[in-house]
Design a protein around this motif. Structure first.
Motif, PDB file in Angstrom:
ATOM      1  N   ALA A 171      35.046  40.804  40.357  1.00  0.00           N
ATOM      2  CA  ALA A 171      36.023  40.250  41.436  1.00  0.00           C
ATOM      3  C   ALA A 171      36.692  38.824  41.114  1.00  0.00           C
ATOM      4  CB  ALA A 171      35.505  39.954  42.847  1.00  0.00           C
ATOM      5  N   ILE A 172      35.799  38.486  39.808  1.00  0.00           N
ATOM      6  CA  ILE A 172      36.434  36.813  39.381  1.00  0.00           C
ATOM      7  C   ILE A 172      37.413  37.127  38.488  1.00  0.00           C
ATOM      8  CG2 ILE A 172      35.588  35.082  37.972  1.00  0.00           C
ATOM      9  CD1 ILE A 172      32.701  36.039  38.473  1.00  0.00           C
ATOM     10  N   GLY A 173      38.458  35.769  38.636  1.00  0.00           N
ATOM     11  CA  GLY A 173      39.411  35.556  37.722  1.00  0.00           C
ATOM     12  C   GLY A 173      40.723  35.086  38.496  1.00  0.00           C
ATOM     13  N   TYR A 174      41.424  34.442  37.861  1.00  0.00           N
ATOM     14  CA  TYR A 174      42.720  33.877  38.315  1.00  0.00           C
ATOM     15  C   TYR A 174      43.930  34.974  38.447  1.00  0.00           C
ATOM     16  CZ  TYR A 174      41.580  28.947  38.930  1.00  0.00           C
ATOM     17  OH  TYR A 174      41.018  27.764  39.354  1.00  0.00           O
ATOM     18  N   LEU A 175      44.681  34.965  39.610  1.00  0.00           N
ATOM     19  CA  LEU A 175      45.934  35.245  39.774  1.00  0.00           C
ATOM     20  C   LEU A 175      47.054  34.390  39.875  1.00  0.00           C
ATOM     21  CD1 LEU A 175      47.941  38.002  40.321  1.00  0.00           C
ATOM     22  CD2 LEU A 175      47.280  37.674  42.940  1.00  0.00           C
ATOM     23  N   VAL A 176      48.261  34.528  38.972  1.00  0.00           N
ATOM     24  CA  VAL A 176      49.194  33.399  38.987  1.00  0.00           C
ATOM     25  C   VAL A 176      50.516  34.028  38.988  1.00  0.00           C
ATOM     26  CG1 VAL A 176      47.527  31.608  38.078  1.00  0.00           C
ATOM     27  CG2 VAL A 176      49.075  32.984  36.546  1.00  0.00           C
ATOM     28  N   PRO A 177      51.610  33.315  39.530  1.00  0.00           N
ATOM     29  CA  PRO A 177      53.029  33.583  39.239  1.00  0.00           C
ATOM     30  C   PRO A 177      53.675  32.786  38.059  1.00  0.00           C
ATOM     31  CG  PRO A 177      52.893  32.051  41.030  1.00  0.00           C
ATOM     32  CD  PRO A 177      51.522  32.264  40.644  1.00  0.00           C
ATOM     33  N   SER A 178      54.667  33.552  37.711  1.00  0.00           N
ATOM     34  CA  SER A 178      55.504  32.595  36.812  1.00  0.00           C
ATOM     35  C   SER A 178      56.244  31.621  37.433  1.00  0.00           C
ATOM     36  CB  SER A 178      56.489  33.582  35.864  1.00  0.00           C
ATOM     37  OG  SER A 178      57.173  34.376  36.845  1.00  0.00           O
ATOM     38  N   ALA A 225      39.389  42.666  54.068  1.00  0.00           N
ATOM     39  CA  ALA A 225      38.130  42.686  53.257  1.00  0.00           C
ATOM     40  C   ALA A 225      37.644  44.173  52.979  1.00  0.00           C
ATOM     41  CB  ALA A 225      36.872  42.053  54.086  1.00  0.00           C
ATOM     42  N   PRO A 226      37.006  44.408  51.700  1.00  0.00           N
ATOM     43  CA  PRO A 226      36.884  43.348  50.684  1.00  0.00           C
ATOM     44  C   PRO A 226      37.989  43.311  49.880  1.00  0.00           C
ATOM     45  CG  PRO A 226      35.921  45.556  50.031  1.00  0.00           C
ATOM     46  CD  PRO A 226      36.649  45.685  51.484  1.00  0.00           C
ATOM     47  N   ALA A 227      38.004  41.908  49.159  1.00  0.00           N
ATOM     48  CA  ALA A 227      39.034  41.571  48.484  1.00  0.00           C
ATOM     49  C   ALA A 227      38.383  40.914  47.388  1.00  0.00           C
ATOM     50  CB  ALA A 227      39.974  40.627  49.254  1.00  0.00           C
ATOM     51  N   THR A 228      39.324  40.567  46.147  1.00  0.00           N
ATOM     52  CA  THR A 228      38.644  39.880  45.135  1.00  0.00           C
ATOM     53  C   THR A 228      38.958  38.425  45.287  1.00  0.00           C
ATOM     54  OG1 THR A 228      40.966  39.843  44.065  1.00  0.00           O
ATOM     55  CG2 THR A 228      39.816  41.732  43.532  1.00  0.00           C
ATOM     56  N   GLU A 229      38.627  37.700  44.283  1.00  0.00           N
ATOM     57  CA  GLU A 229      38.694  36.219  44.274  1.00  0.00           C
ATOM     58  C   GLU A 229      40.257  35.657  43.942  1.00  0.00           C
ATOM     59  OE1 GLU A 229      34.033  35.434  43.158  1.00  0.00           O
ATOM     60  OE2 GLU A 229      35.576  34.326  41.999  1.00  0.00           O
ATOM     61  N   LYS A 230      40.889  36.609  43.931  1.00  0.00           N
ATOM     62  CA  LYS A 230      42.453  36.082  43.482  1.00  0.00           C
ATOM     63  C   LYS A 230      43.036  35.896  44.686  1.00  0.00           C
ATOM     64  CE  LYS A 230      42.067  38.831  39.472  1.00  0.00           C
ATOM     65  NZ  LYS A 230      40.744  38.863  39.303  1.00  0.00           N
ATOM     66  N   ALA A 257      52.032  37.827  58.654  1.00  0.00           N
ATOM     67  CA  ALA A 257      52.187  39.209  58.798  1.00  0.00           C
ATOM     68  C   ALA A 257      50.678  39.883  58.845  1.00  0.00           C
ATOM     69  CB  ALA A 257      52.939  39.937  57.902  1.00  0.00           C
ATOM     70  N   THR A 258      50.394  40.639  59.643  1.00  0.00           N
ATOM     71  CA  THR A 258      49.129  41.413  60.009  1.00  0.00           C
ATOM     72  C   THR A 258      49.120  42.338  58.897  1.00  0.00           C
ATOM     73  OG1 THR A 258      50.159  42.836  61.625  1.00  0.00           O
ATOM     74  CG2 THR A 258      49.038  40.763  62.487  1.00  0.00           C
ATOM     75  N   LYS A 259      50.118  43.185  58.470  1.00  0.00           N
ATOM     76  CA  LYS A 259      49.976  43.867  57.429  1.00  0.00           C
ATOM     77  C   LYS A 259      50.718  43.609  56.173  1.00  0.00           C
ATOM     78  CE  LYS A 259      49.163  48.178  60.541  1.00  0.00           C
ATOM     79  NZ  LYS A 259      50.022  49.320  60.924  1.00  0.00           N
ATOM     80  N   PRO A 260      49.976  43.837  55.004  1.00  0.00           N
ATOM     81  CA  PRO A 260      50.710  43.535  53.861  1.00  0.00           C
ATOM     82  C   PRO A 260      51.689  44.550  53.217  1.00  0.00           C
ATOM     83  CG  PRO A 260      48.574  44.179  53.242  1.00  0.00           C
ATOM     84  CD  PRO A 260      48.606  44.195  54.795  1.00  0.00           C
ATOM     85  N   VAL A 261      52.412  44.173  52.294  1.00  0.00           N
ATOM     86  CA  VAL A 261      53.060  45.129  51.362  1.00  0.00           C
ATOM     87  C   VAL A 261      52.165  45.494  50.461  1.00  0.00           C
ATOM     88  CG1 VAL A 261      55.083  45.305  49.759  1.00  0.00           C
ATOM     89  CG2 VAL A 261      55.349  44.069  51.943  1.00  0.00           C
ATOM     90  N   TRP A 279      55.363  34.519  50.025  1.00  0.00           N
ATOM     91  CA  TRP A 279      54.420  35.941  50.102  1.00  0.00           C
ATOM     92  C   TRP A 279      53.255  35.322  49.625  1.00  0.00           C
ATOM     93  CZ3 TRP A 279      56.254  40.520  51.728  1.00  0.00           C
ATOM     94  CH2 TRP A 279      57.575  40.592  51.500  1.00  0.00           C
ATOM     95  N   VAL A 280      51.930  35.654  50.330  1.00  0.00           N
ATOM     96  CA  VAL A 280      50.667  35.394  49.845  1.00  0.00           C
ATOM     97  C   VAL A 280      50.057  36.916  49.259  1.00  0.00           C
ATOM     98  CG1 VAL A 280      48.190  35.057  50.746  1.00  0.00           C
ATOM     99  CG2 VAL A 280      50.226  33.885  51.592  1.00  0.00           C
ATOM    100  N   LEU A 281      49.807  36.342  48.015  1.00  0.00           N
ATOM    101  CA  LEU A 281      49.318  37.371  47.074  1.00  0.00           C
ATOM    102  C   LEU A 281      47.831  37.495  47.052  1.00  0.00           C
ATOM    103  CD1 LEU A 281      52.336  37.092  44.896  1.00  0.00           C
ATOM    104  CD2 LEU A 281      51.769  39.241  45.834  1.00  0.00           C
ATOM    105  N   ALA A 282      47.081  38.799  47.045  1.00  0.00           N
ATOM    106  CA  ALA A 282      45.883  38.933  46.851  1.00  0.00           C
ATOM    107  C   ALA A 282      45.640  40.341  46.329  1.00  0.00           C
ATOM    108  CB  ALA A 282      45.070  38.682  48.176  1.00  0.00           C
ATOM    109  N   HIS A 283      44.289  40.719  46.089  1.00  0.00           N
ATOM    110  CA  HIS A 283      44.004  42.246  45.440  1.00  0.00           C
ATOM    111  C   HIS A 283      42.939  42.790  46.306  1.00  0.00           C
ATOM    112  CE1 HIS A 283      43.694  45.404  42.592  1.00  0.00           C
ATOM    113  NE2 HIS A 283      44.596  44.976  42.153  1.00  0.00           N
ATOM    114  N   ARG A 284      43.011  43.948  46.594  1.00  0.00           N
ATOM    115  CA  ARG A 284      42.045  44.827  47.380  1.00  0.00           C
ATOM    116  C   ARG A 284      40.929  45.027  46.350  1.00  0.00           C
ATOM    117  NH1 ARG A 284      42.258  47.616  51.898  1.00  0.00           N
ATOM    118  NH2 ARG A 284      40.190  47.841  51.671  1.00  0.00           N
ATOM    119  N   TRP A 285      39.492  44.961  47.026  1.00  0.00           N
ATOM    120  CA  TRP A 285      38.395  45.289  45.924  1.00  0.00           C
ATOM    121  C   TRP A 285      38.236  46.756  45.779  1.00  0.00           C
ATOM    122  CZ3 TRP A 285      35.974  43.716  41.917  1.00  0.00           C
ATOM    123  CH2 TRP A 285      34.604  44.108  41.672  1.00  0.00           C
ATOM    124  N   ASN A 286      37.788  47.287  44.703  1.00  0.00           N
ATOM    125  CA  ASN A 286      37.580  48.766  44.055  1.00  0.00           C
ATOM    126  C   ASN A 286      39.066  49.479  44.397  1.00  0.00           C
ATOM    127  OD1 ASN A 286      34.851  48.900  43.353  1.00  0.00           O
ATOM    128  ND2 ASN A 286      34.147  49.042  45.559  1.00  0.00           N
TER     129      ASN A 286
END
Length: 379
Positions: free
Chosen positions: A210-217, A151-156, A191-195, A169-176
């Motif tokens: 922080a709003i908005g989707y993240l999707v893979p092809s 934390a903090p992370a976006t809603e993605k 995993a406790t630490k991400p790539v 692979w679980v993908l998310a995005h850091r905030w700021n």
């Protein structure tokens, strides 16, 4: 319940190859204000559920299409639409874009992970809980809840299958930050630490960004993100399924309230939902991923559909090869019937799927990318 009234004639379907997942993991959708869809082959039937959510939800079925569980990121329901034991109190948010995601644990037939995101980069951040489907007579039990990840992370929040065809692979995005995070999930756990990949646009500023989707092809080699705001953007990136690294960002600028995003079944087109300030209506924009350079992809943008709803949200690819679009407070979903086809010939229908007595909100269920070797030349 009301079935899907296809606009295309049956004769057209006879020579149109479709993408249908080899498994039925995505056959049961629960979202919005008690709304749902059950897919079977080329049919889609409206149904209802106990789930109510403003935005995010997740569901998962077995390979034969039988429902296992679903959640809005706060409560978890079993296959019988009853709250699982210990199934309340998850730390997702019903107004988080991708509030939840369900993944099977590699190497296990009973254990599932539920990942959750808090709303607008708040302190609960990204967490995971564990379901043991062998409990409660095979209906499942939450045996571990709300393990903190970051934390903090976006809603993605999304997931891509590892190149080994087994792990995730679980993908998310850091905030700021411009940091994409890829957490490896394998037979040993999460995993406790991400790539970390510091690449692309900084996701920060007012918390609503922080709003908005993240999707893979569909093949997992690309990612697309929607960066919501009054003057917002879409972002396309490459993803390495072996290393978890994200690279080569392409920024598509100036799409107010960018929210939903999805690739076509063959990966050749990208669709995003946005808001047209002049008309006051929602729009679906299509980008040609095969246009060439980043500039050419940006210039390939075309309005593929206009909605009667001012607020439109998620886009999700159905098991039937069509793309479905959420319309806030509406008894209908929009449908893109031929998503691989360029421009308005993709056949967007605003009142494309009737939800019966239930209403959509802004979200549709969040699913992982599954590596499929099947024909991707759908529609």
């Amino acid at each position: 319940m009301k079935g899907f009234k296809h606009l295309a004639a049956a004769a057209i379907l006879a020579f149109t190859s479709m993408t249908v997942f080899a498994q039925g993991e995505k056959n049961n959708w629960y979202f919005g204000k008690g709304a749902g869809i059950i897919f079977s082959g080329d049919s889609a039937i409206a149904t209802s559920s106990r789930l109510f959510t403003e935005e995010g939800s997740a569901s998962l079925s077995d390979k034969d299409g039988n429902l296992l569980l679903y959640t809005n990121g706060i409560t978890v329901w079993n296959r019988n639409h009853k709250v699982m034991p210990n199934g309340n109190g998850l730390m997702g948010g019903k107004s988080s874009t991708q509030s939840a995601l369900i993944l099977p644990k590699p190497g296990s037939s009973n254990i599932y992970y539920i990942f959750t995101t808090d709303i607008q980069a708040q302190s609960d951040g990204l967490r995971y809980s564990i379901v043991d489907m062998s409990k409660d007579g095979g209906n499942g039990d939450l045996v571990f809840k709300n393990n903190f990840m970051i934390a903090p992370a976006t809603e993605k929040l999304t997931a891509v299958q590892h190149s080994n065809g087994r792990d995730w692979w679980v993908l998310a995005h850091r905030w700021n930050s411009n940091g994409y995070m890829a957490f490896l999930v394998n037979s040993e756990g999460v995993a406790t630490k991400p790539v970390m990949s510091m690449v692309g646009t900084v996701h920060g500023g007012p918390n609503r960004k922080a709003i908005g989707y993240l999707v893979p092809s569909p093949d997992g080699t690309r990612l697309a993100a929607a960066l919501w705001n009054d003057d917002s953007n879409f972002e396309i990136l490459k993803f390495d399924r072996s290393t978890g690294k994200v690279s080569d960002p392409i920024l598509l600028k100036g799409y107010a309230e960018a929210y939903g995003v999805v690739f076509s079944p063959d990966g050749s087109k990208l669709y995003g939902t946005t808001y047209d300030k002049k008309s006051g209506k929602g729009q679906v924009v299509q980008f040609d991923m095969r246009a060439g350079s980043p500039d050419a992809i940006a210039k390939s943008a075309v309005v593929a559909g206009i909605s009667g709803s001012p607020k439109i949200g998620a886009l999700q690819l159905g098991p039937d090869g069509r793309i479905y679009m959420a319309r806030k407070d509406n008894y209908y979903l929009g449908v893109i019937n031929k998503p691989n086809v360029k421009g308005t010939a993709c056949d967007f229908v605003d009142n494309g799927f009737h939800l019966g007595k239930q209403k959509s909100d802004l979200g549709l269920p969040n699913f992982q990318q599954i590596d499929s070797k099947q024909n991707m030349s759908a529609r």
